[in-house]
Design a protein around this motif. Structure first.
Motif, short mmCIF file in Angstrom:
data_model
loop_
_atom_site.label_atom_id
_atom_site.label_comp_id
_atom_site.label_asym_id
_atom_site.label_seq_id
_atom_site.Cartn_x
_atom_site.Cartn_y
_atom_site.Cartn_z
N ALA A 152 -1.35 -22.36 47.53
CA ALA A 152 -2.62 -22.74 46.92
C ALA A 152 -2.83 -24.25 46.92
CB ALA A 152 -2.70 -22.21 45.49
N ASN A 153 -1.78 -25.01 47.24
CA ASN A 153 -1.89 -26.48 47.29
C ASN A 153 -2.33 -27.00 48.65
OD1 ASN A 153 -0.80 -26.94 44.59
ND2 ASN A 153 1.14 -26.22 45.43
N LEU A 154 -2.49 -26.12 49.63
CA LEU A 154 -2.78 -26.55 51.00
C LEU A 154 -4.28 -26.83 51.15
CD1 LEU A 154 -0.44 -24.02 52.86
CD2 LEU A 154 -0.05 -26.47 52.49
N ASN A 155 -4.70 -27.91 50.60
CA ASN A 155 -6.13 -28.21 50.51
C ASN A 155 -6.80 -28.54 51.84
OD1 ASN A 155 -6.21 -27.84 47.72
ND2 ASN A 155 -5.66 -29.97 47.31
N LYS A 156 -6.00 -28.85 52.87
CA LYS A 156 -6.58 -29.17 54.17
C LYS A 156 -6.43 -28.03 55.18
CE LYS A 156 -6.10 -34.20 53.83
NZ LYS A 156 -5.55 -35.43 54.49
N THR A 157 -5.79 -26.94 54.77
CA THR A 157 -5.50 -25.87 55.71
C THR A 157 -6.74 -25.00 55.94
OG1 THR A 157 -3.22 -25.83 54.96
CG2 THR A 157 -3.97 -23.95 56.24
N LYS A 158 -7.12 -24.89 57.22
CA LYS A 158 -8.27 -24.07 57.60
C LYS A 158 -7.87 -22.69 58.10
CE LYS A 158 -11.41 -27.84 58.95
NZ LYS A 158 -12.24 -28.37 60.06
N HIS A 159 -6.66 -22.60 58.68
CA HIS A 159 -6.29 -21.38 59.39
C HIS A 159 -4.97 -20.83 58.86
CE1 HIS A 159 -9.38 -22.25 62.45
NE2 HIS A 159 -9.01 -23.51 62.30
N PHE A 160 -5.03 -19.62 58.30
CA PHE A 160 -3.84 -18.85 57.92
C PHE A 160 -3.75 -17.69 58.90
CE2 PHE A 160 -2.60 -19.55 53.20
CZ PHE A 160 -2.78 -20.92 53.33
N HIS A 161 -2.85 -17.80 59.89
CA HIS A 161 -2.66 -16.72 60.86
C HIS A 161 -1.24 -16.18 60.65
CE1 HIS A 161 -5.89 -18.42 63.85
NE2 HIS A 161 -6.30 -18.36 62.60
N MET A 162 -1.14 -15.07 59.92
CA MET A 162 0.16 -14.52 59.57
C MET A 162 0.22 -13.02 59.86
SD MET A 162 0.63 -16.50 55.94
CE MET A 162 0.07 -18.19 55.75
#
Length: 483
Positions: A152-162
């Protein structure tokens, strides 16, 4: 005489100081990567099993200056005087082992790619404290455990590919705080619990793909129909229950896939007010209520193909729904791309050269770069109507002329995902790309420098193939892909 000696003494001191400074300078330059990141990379390497020896050069030299495989650094030293790791690209290397918590020490990291391996174990909580991370791709591994709340701290992350792992447990509702998230792909995992209603608060979410998990008995939050930018939602094969939210989701929706669940009740009237819908799949549920007649007006077929899928529901007992209930063909079909015919003498080009279909000069032999490429979550079901738009999007994104791109083949795969084999042709008198242009195109793909597109969605580079005219002197430069 005394003055001369003093002057000589001063010169000796100055020469000595100069020598010391030179030695110190050489020492700094010999280890230009931040020492804490070098240590972290070695720890990351120790957690991996590398049967193909792809990372064999990680035990010598400096990560940035010696071009360790899979390491991309910023092209300049930063304020602290060191080089820093910008990207960790370890995709499709047949690696096993686990992800080290020391990944959290790569604090300047923007892109983490470890997809297409055999990695096991949990996601380190430390990943959630990377302040610059833009993209995390761990798909197609064997990662297990729960999603860390620290993400939840990943404020710059656009892409979660899991997707395509064994990630389990409840999706943390804290992830709804992510301001930049556009793609949330966790299909084909072991997630359970409920769907967080707070996800409707994600301001930029375009794609949510959670099919083939285990949200048994839970309902679709009503708030999901208020996601103003959403283009695609896939919640199929989750044993969801309850009714479908009555609102129409976003006006921009192209794809709604809720098939193979236990949903009941009516099909929302508002689904007939989705102007860009390409695929509405509600098959294999327990829907038994009314079906709004307006839902299929002017959109029964899209380019000759079925758009609405209702088979496997009790409501299909009604005679007027045969068109949507008569077949369970909610699948994908093979397609042949439209190509420009080439009328040139056969066998006239030397090996590795061919006639570019779109070349402005007729019958000019050129050596292409061959790109294996896949759209991970396209917002359409048939490629044909979108081929021209895709060609314009990709050629302009790569800063190439439209005539330099040829789509050799397209294949729909499970997901659905769209795999393509592309050929890029040079546009110069030498009939080959020069080495700097090859590197530039390669970095455009691997660094995700081709702009995002709402319709075509996220992509992945599967291979970057160099034919014989390019192999000499290039394999070391592109060792990431030519292992």
């Amino acid at each position: 005489m005394k003055w001369v000696c003093q002057e000589l003494g001063m010169k000796s001191i100055l020469l000595l100081l100069l020598a010391v400074c030179l030695c110190l300078s050489i020492g700094v330059q010999a280890q230009i990567t931040d020492p804490s990141e070098v240590s972290a990379l070695k720890e990351i390497r120790s957690n991996l099993i590398d049967p193909m020896k792809n990372l064999s050069n990680w035990d010598r030299g400096d990560p940035c200056s010696s071009n360790w495989t899979g390491i991309v650094c910023y092209n300049r030293t930063l304020d602290d005087g060191y080089m820093h790791v910008q990207e960790l690209e370890l995709l499709n290397m047949n690696l096993s082992g686990s992800l080290s918590p020391k990944l959290g020490n790569l604090t300047y990291l923007k892109i983490l790619l470890v997809n297409g391996n055999q990695l096991t174990g949990p996601l380190p909580e430390e990943l959630g404290y990377l302040p610059n991370l833009n993209r995390i791709q761990i798909d197609q591994n064997k990662i297990s455990g729960e999603l860390p709340k620290s993400f939840a701290n990943l404020n710059k992350t656009k892409h979660f590919h899991m997707n395509n792992n064994s990630i389990s447990g409840q999706i943390p509702h804290e992830l709804s705080r992510l301001p930049a998230l556009v793609h949330f792909l966790l299909d084909n995992n072991n997630l359970s619990g409920h769907l967080p209603p707070e996800f409707s608060e994600l301001p930029n979410l375009l794609i949510i793909q959670l099919d083939n998990n285990h949200f048994d008995g839970t309902t679709i939050p009503a708030s999901y129909s208020n996601m103003s930018k959403l283009l695609k939602i896939d919640l199929s094969s989750n044993q969801l229950s309850g009714s479908i939210p009555s609102n129409k989701f976003s006006d921009n929706m192209t794809t709604i896939i809720l098939s193979n669940n236990s949903l009941t009740g009516n099909i929302p009237v508002n689904f007939s007010r989705l102007p860009f819908i390409e695929r509405l799949s509600l098959a294999d549920n327990q829907l038994n209520g009314s079906v709004p007649g307006t839902i299929w007006e002017n959109r029964t077929l899209t380019n000759g193909h079925k758009l609405i899928f209702l088979e496997g529901n009790p409501l299909c007992s009604r005679a007027n729904l045969n068109l949507f209930c008569g077949s369970n063909q909610d699948g994908i079909e093979s397609e042949i791309p439209k190509n420009i015919p080439v009328s040139c003498p056969s066998q006239a080009c030397p090996p590795s050269y061919e006639y570019p279909p779109g070349h402005p000069e007729s019958c000019v032999c050129a050596a292409p770069l061959i790109i294996e490429y896949r759209l991970k979550s396209p917002g359409f079901l048939r490629f044909g109507p979108y081929q021209n738009g895709f060609e314009e999007y990709l050629s302009s994104g790569l800063r190439l002329n439209l005539s330099q791109l040829d789509i050799n083949s397209v294949t729909w795969q499970e997901g659905p995902r769209l795999k393509m084999s592309l050929k890029l042709f040079p546009d110069n008198s030498s009939h080959v790309f020069n080495s700097s242009e090859v590197r530039r195109i390669w970095r455009m793909f691997t660094g995700w420098q081709v702009p995002d597109n709402d319709t075509f969605g996220p992509y992945e580079l599967l291979d970057f193939i160099l034919l014989d005219p390019y192999k000499k002197g290039m394999s070391k430069s592109l060792n990431l892909l030519l292992y």
